[in-house]
Design an enzyme around this catalytic site. Structure first.
Site, PDB file in Angstrom:
ATOM      1  N   TYR A   1       0.827  -1.221   0.000  1.00 27.01           N
ATOM      2  CA  TYR A   1       0.000   0.000   0.000  1.00 27.01           C
ATOM      3  C   TYR A   1       0.858   1.267   0.000  1.00 27.01           C
ATOM      4  O   TYR A   1       0.448   2.286  -0.560  1.00 27.01           O
ATOM      5  CB  TYR A   1      -1.010  -0.024   1.148  1.00 27.01           C
ATOM      6  CG  TYR A   1      -2.159  -0.959   0.816  1.00 27.01           C
ATOM      7  CD1 TYR A   1      -3.150  -0.571  -0.081  1.00 27.01           C
ATOM      8  CD2 TYR A   1      -2.215  -2.252   1.333  1.00 27.01           C
ATOM      9  CE1 TYR A   1      -4.174  -1.437  -0.443  1.00 27.01           C
ATOM     10  CE2 TYR A   1      -3.235  -3.125   0.982  1.00 27.01           C
ATOM     11  CZ  TYR A   1      -4.205  -2.714   0.089  1.00 27.01           C
ATOM     12  OH  TYR A   1      -5.211  -3.576  -0.279  1.00 27.01           O
TER      13      TYR A   1
ATOM     14  N   ARG B   1       1.507   1.854  -3.610  1.00 26.54           N
ATOM     15  CA  ARG B   1       0.290   2.338  -4.287  1.00 26.54           C
ATOM     16  C   ARG B   1       0.041   3.809  -3.918  1.00 26.54           C
ATOM     17  O   ARG B   1      -0.330   4.613  -4.734  1.00 26.54           O
ATOM     18  CB  ARG B   1      -0.954   1.536  -3.847  1.00 26.54           C
ATOM     19  CG  ARG B   1      -0.891   0.033  -3.994  1.00 26.54           C
ATOM     20  CD  ARG B   1      -1.189  -0.411  -5.402  1.00 26.54           C
ATOM     21  NE  ARG B   1      -0.095  -0.197  -6.324  1.00 26.54           N
ATOM     22  CZ  ARG B   1       1.023  -0.927  -6.360  1.00 26.54           C
ATOM     23  NH1 ARG B   1       1.221  -1.916  -5.533  1.00 26.54           N
ATOM     24  NH2 ARG B   1       1.965  -0.655  -7.236  1.00 26.54           N
TER      25      ARG B   1
ATOM     26  N   GLN C   1     -15.463   3.309  -6.248  1.00 30.41           N
ATOM     27  CA  GLN C   1     -14.805   2.110  -5.723  1.00 30.41           C
ATOM     28  C   GLN C   1     -13.321   2.389  -5.540  1.00 30.41           C
ATOM     29  O   GLN C   1     -12.596   1.578  -4.995  1.00 30.41           O
ATOM     30  CB  GLN C   1     -14.965   0.949  -6.703  1.00 30.41           C
ATOM     31  CG  GLN C   1     -16.397   0.531  -6.931  1.00 30.41           C
ATOM     32  CD  GLN C   1     -16.498  -0.511  -8.031  1.00 30.41           C
ATOM     33  OE1 GLN C   1     -16.256  -1.681  -7.815  1.00 30.41           O
ATOM     34  NE2 GLN C   1     -16.831  -0.082  -9.232  1.00 30.41           N
TER      35      GLN C   1
ATOM     36  N   ASP D   1      -8.103   5.987  -4.529  1.00 28.52           N
ATOM     37  CA  ASP D   1      -7.322   7.210  -4.760  1.00 28.52           C
ATOM     38  C   ASP D   1      -8.171   8.433  -4.423  1.00 28.52           C
ATOM     39  O   ASP D   1      -9.373   8.325  -4.162  1.00 28.52           O
ATOM     40  CB  ASP D   1      -6.770   7.248  -6.201  1.00 28.52           C
ATOM     41  CG  ASP D   1      -7.858   7.413  -7.265  1.00 28.52           C
ATOM     42  OD1 ASP D   1      -8.735   8.278  -7.089  1.00 28.52           O
ATOM     43  OD2 ASP D   1      -7.810   6.683  -8.284  1.00 28.52           O
TER      44      ASP D   1
ATOM     45  N   HIS E   1     -14.628   1.653  -0.958  1.00 27.32           N
ATOM     46  CA  HIS E   1     -13.557   0.728  -0.575  1.00 27.32           C
ATOM     47  C   HIS E   1     -12.431   1.407   0.196  1.00 27.32           C
ATOM     48  O   HIS E   1     -11.315   0.897   0.245  1.00 27.32           O
ATOM     49  CB  HIS E   1     -13.016   0.025  -1.835  1.00 27.32           C
ATOM     50  CG  HIS E   1     -14.038  -0.861  -2.493  1.00 27.32           C
ATOM     51  ND1 HIS E   1     -13.943  -1.307  -3.776  1.00 27.32           N
ATOM     52  CD2 HIS E   1     -15.202  -1.388  -2.014  1.00 27.32           C
ATOM     53  CE1 HIS E   1     -15.004  -2.058  -4.073  1.00 27.32           C
ATOM     54  NE2 HIS E   1     -15.776  -2.119  -3.027  1.00 27.32           N
TER      55      HIS E   1
ATOM     56  N   GLY F   1     -15.827   3.181 -15.940  1.00 22.31           N
ATOM     57  CA  GLY F   1     -14.538   2.564 -15.670  1.00 22.31           C
ATOM     58  C   GLY F   1     -14.566   1.471 -14.626  1.00 22.31           C
ATOM     59  O   GLY F   1     -13.637   1.343 -13.824  1.00 22.31           O
ATOM     60  N   THR F   2     -15.618   0.683 -14.635  1.00 15.26           N
ATOM     61  CA  THR F   2     -15.639  -0.455 -13.703  1.00 15.26           C
ATOM     62  C   THR F   2     -16.063  -1.716 -14.449  1.00 15.26           C
ATOM     63  O   THR F   2     -16.986  -1.681 -15.265  1.00 15.26           O
ATOM     64  CB  THR F   2     -16.566  -0.198 -12.479  1.00 15.26           C
ATOM     65  OG1 THR F   2     -16.757  -1.427 -11.777  1.00 15.26           O
ATOM     66  CG2 THR F   2     -17.905   0.386 -12.853  1.00 15.26           C
ATOM     67  N   SER F   3     -15.365  -2.802 -14.168  1.00 17.73           N
ATOM     68  CA  SER F   3     -15.684  -4.063 -14.839  1.00 17.73           C
ATOM     69  C   SER F   3     -16.908  -4.724 -14.203  1.00 17.73           C
ATOM     70  O   SER F   3     -17.365  -5.762 -14.661  1.00 17.73           O
ATOM     71  CB  SER F   3     -14.486  -5.012 -14.737  1.00 17.73           C
ATOM     72  OG  SER F   3     -14.218  -5.267 -13.377  1.00 17.73           O
TER      73      SER F   3
HETATM   74  P1  NAD Z   1     -11.455  -3.179 -12.780  1.00 21.39           P
HETATM   75  O1  NAD Z   1      -9.992  -3.100 -12.975  1.00 21.39           O
HETATM   76  O2  NAD Z   1     -12.060  -4.485 -12.430  1.00 21.39           O
HETATM   77  O3  NAD Z   1     -12.135  -2.621 -14.085  1.00 21.39           O
HETATM   78  C1  NAD Z   1     -11.645  -1.456 -14.702  1.00 21.39           C
HETATM   79  C2  NAD Z   1     -12.517  -1.158 -15.886  1.00 21.39           C
HETATM   80  O4  NAD Z   1     -12.095   0.087 -16.401  1.00 21.39           O
HETATM   81  C3  NAD Z   1     -12.410  -2.190 -17.011  1.00 21.39           C
HETATM   82  O5  NAD Z   1     -13.712  -2.625 -17.360  1.00 21.39           O
HETATM   83  C4  NAD Z   1     -11.753  -1.416 -18.126  1.00 21.39           C
HETATM   84  O6  NAD Z   1     -12.252  -1.785 -19.396  1.00 21.39           O
HETATM   85  C5  NAD Z   1     -12.126   0.010 -17.807  1.00 21.39           C
HETATM   86  N1  NAD Z   1     -11.219   1.037 -18.325  1.00 21.39           N
HETATM   87  C6  NAD Z   1      -9.901   0.942 -18.609  1.00 21.39           C
HETATM   88  N2  NAD Z   1      -9.437   2.124 -19.064  1.00 21.39           N
HETATM   89  C7  NAD Z   1     -10.488   2.977 -19.048  1.00 21.39           C
HETATM   90  C8  NAD Z   1     -10.653   4.342 -19.394  1.00 21.39           C
HETATM   91  N3  NAD Z   1      -9.620   5.078 -19.849  1.00 21.39           N
HETATM   92  N4  NAD Z   1     -11.877   4.900 -19.270  1.00 21.39           N
HETATM   93  C9  NAD Z   1     -12.942   4.169 -18.815  1.00 21.39           C
HETATM   94  N5  NAD Z   1     -12.841   2.873 -18.476  1.00 21.39           N
HETATM   95  C10 NAD Z   1     -11.633   2.282 -18.583  1.00 21.39           C
HETATM   96  O7  NAD Z   1     -11.832  -2.077 -11.661  1.00 21.39           O
HETATM   97  P2  NAD Z   1     -13.071  -1.930 -10.690  1.00 21.39           P
HETATM   98  O8  NAD Z   1     -14.309  -2.440 -11.338  1.00 21.39           O
HETATM   99  O9  NAD Z   1     -13.004  -0.530 -10.165  1.00 21.39           O
HETATM  100  O10 NAD Z   1     -12.771  -2.921  -9.475  1.00 21.39           O
HETATM  101  C11 NAD Z   1     -11.485  -2.955  -8.969  1.00 21.39           C
HETATM  102  C12 NAD Z   1     -11.300  -2.750  -7.485  1.00 21.39           C
HETATM  103  O11 NAD Z   1      -9.912  -2.436  -7.294  1.00 21.39           O
HETATM  104  C13 NAD Z   1     -12.052  -1.567  -6.927  1.00 21.39           C
HETATM  105  O12 NAD Z   1     -12.742  -2.051  -5.868  1.00 21.39           O
HETATM  106  C14 NAD Z   1     -11.017  -0.566  -6.460  1.00 21.39           C
HETATM  107  O13 NAD Z   1     -11.153  -0.324  -5.073  1.00 21.39           O
HETATM  108  C15 NAD Z   1      -9.678  -1.225  -6.605  1.00 21.39           C
HETATM  109  N6  NAD Z   1      -8.707  -0.409  -7.393  1.00 21.39           N
HETATM  110  C16 NAD Z   1      -8.684   0.950  -7.219  1.00 21.39           C
HETATM  111  C17 NAD Z   1      -7.809   1.718  -7.971  1.00 21.39           C
HETATM  112  C18 NAD Z   1      -7.809   3.214  -7.735  1.00 21.39           C
HETATM  113  O14 NAD Z   1      -8.146   3.665  -6.643  1.00 21.39           O
HETATM  114  N7  NAD Z   1      -7.450   4.018  -8.734  1.00 21.39           N
HETATM  115  C19 NAD Z   1      -6.959   1.131  -8.893  1.00 21.39           C
HETATM  116  C20 NAD Z   1      -6.997  -0.281  -9.039  1.00 21.39           C
HETATM  117  C21 NAD Z   1      -7.886  -1.037  -8.268  1.00 21.39           C
END
Ligand code: NAD
Length: 230
Positions: A53, A56, A86, A89, A104, A170-172
């Site tokens: 962490y 990160r 989610q 950051d 989260h 931007g969430t899968s």
């Molecule tokens: P995920 O990685 O499962 O999904 C990310 C999604 O973003 C994908 O579907 C991808 O196609 C899409 N994506 C990629 N580039 C993009 C763009 N430029 N614009 C729009 N969409 C784009 O992430 P999730 O669904 O948020 O789940 C992951 C978990 O991991 C979360 O719970 C989160 O807490 C954590 N996480 C957070 C961060 C952060 O805080 N930045 C980074 C990584 C993981």
């Protein structure tokens, strides 16, 4: 003003240089989740988890908000905007969005291992292992690990229920319970699903899929649905 609720995920921060979670080349391909993001991992090897962490956090501090984060700030001129993220950051905050609910946790904060209500900002990127809360318990990163409860879920459900418009950006939609949130939207709520990897096949009368990067799609949406800002 109408209510715009935004459910954001790791993809909205991808264009700021912060890796996503599951994609090819994503963060977790290089780590075993069970060794860095679970309560068991913390119990077994807090040093390893803390170092993960700390790295990160360093990345987050060095990153800046992108066009997508700023577009959501612009949307506040036309809508009551509530962001439910989610992400751990703080890029929505640094862009200037007013109402942000973190599902989260927040990587730039620490919380007490004995009293979860005691939360503290972290100076710099390193959470020192000798720090304790005011009750004397050691501190841990203020993030929700796999297997832990998501304390803000009920608040988030209620927010989504009241939305006139919902952006899912931007969430899968793989990490539950957050992924189930969009199902709480009212049948009259217009949903926009913004993700370059989303399939147009998911489009319905109510759900409009925009298969583009958030940094392109959201500024474009501002022009389309928030004309006062032009
Ligand atoms: P995920 O990685 O499962 O999904 C990310 C999604 O973003 C994908 O579907 C991808 O196609 C899409 N994506 C990629 N580039 C993009 C763009 N430029 N614009 C729009 N969409 C784009 O992430 P999730 O669904 O948020 O789940 C992951 C978990 O991991 C979360 O719970 C989160 O807490 C954590 N996480 C957070 C961060 C952060 O805080 N930045 C980074 C990584 C993981």
């Amino acid at each position: 003003m109408k209510s715009l609720v935004v459910l954001s995920g790791a993809g909205i921060s991808a264009e700021s240089g912060i890796r996503t979670f599951r994609e090819t080349g994503g963060l977790w391909e290089q780590y075993d989740i069970s060794q860095v993001a679970t309560p068991e991992a913390w119990f077994k090897d807090p040093e390893l988890v803390n170092n993960f962490y700390n790295q990160r956090r360093k990345q987050v501090i060095e990153a800046s908000p992108n066009e997508a984060h700023y577009a959501l700030v612009e949307m506040e001129k036309c809508f009551n905007v509530q962001i439910i993220t989610q992400n751990i950051d703080d890029l929505h905050e640094r862009a200037g969005s007013k109402n942000i609910l973190h599902l989260h946790g927040e990587i730039r904060k620490a919380r007490s291992t004995g009293d979860p209500k005691l939360i503290y900002p972290i100076e710099g990127h390193i959470l020192r292992r000798d720090l304790t809360c005011e009750k004397g318990y050691p501190l841990r990163p203020h993030v929700v690990w796999f297997g832990e409860e998501v304390p803000n879920m009920e608040i988030a459900w209620k927010m989504v229920e009241k939305a006139d418009i919902l952006f899912v950006v931007g969430t899968s939609l793989n990490v539950y319970p957050a992924a189930g949130l969009m199902h709480y939207a009212d049948e009259n709520c217009q949903v926009f699903l913004i993700d370059p990897n989303a399939s147009e096949r998911e489009s319905t009368e109510r759900i409009k899929v925009i298969a583009e990067k958030a940094g392109n799609a959201l500024p474009e949406l501002v022009k389309q649905i928030c004309p006062q800002t032009i």
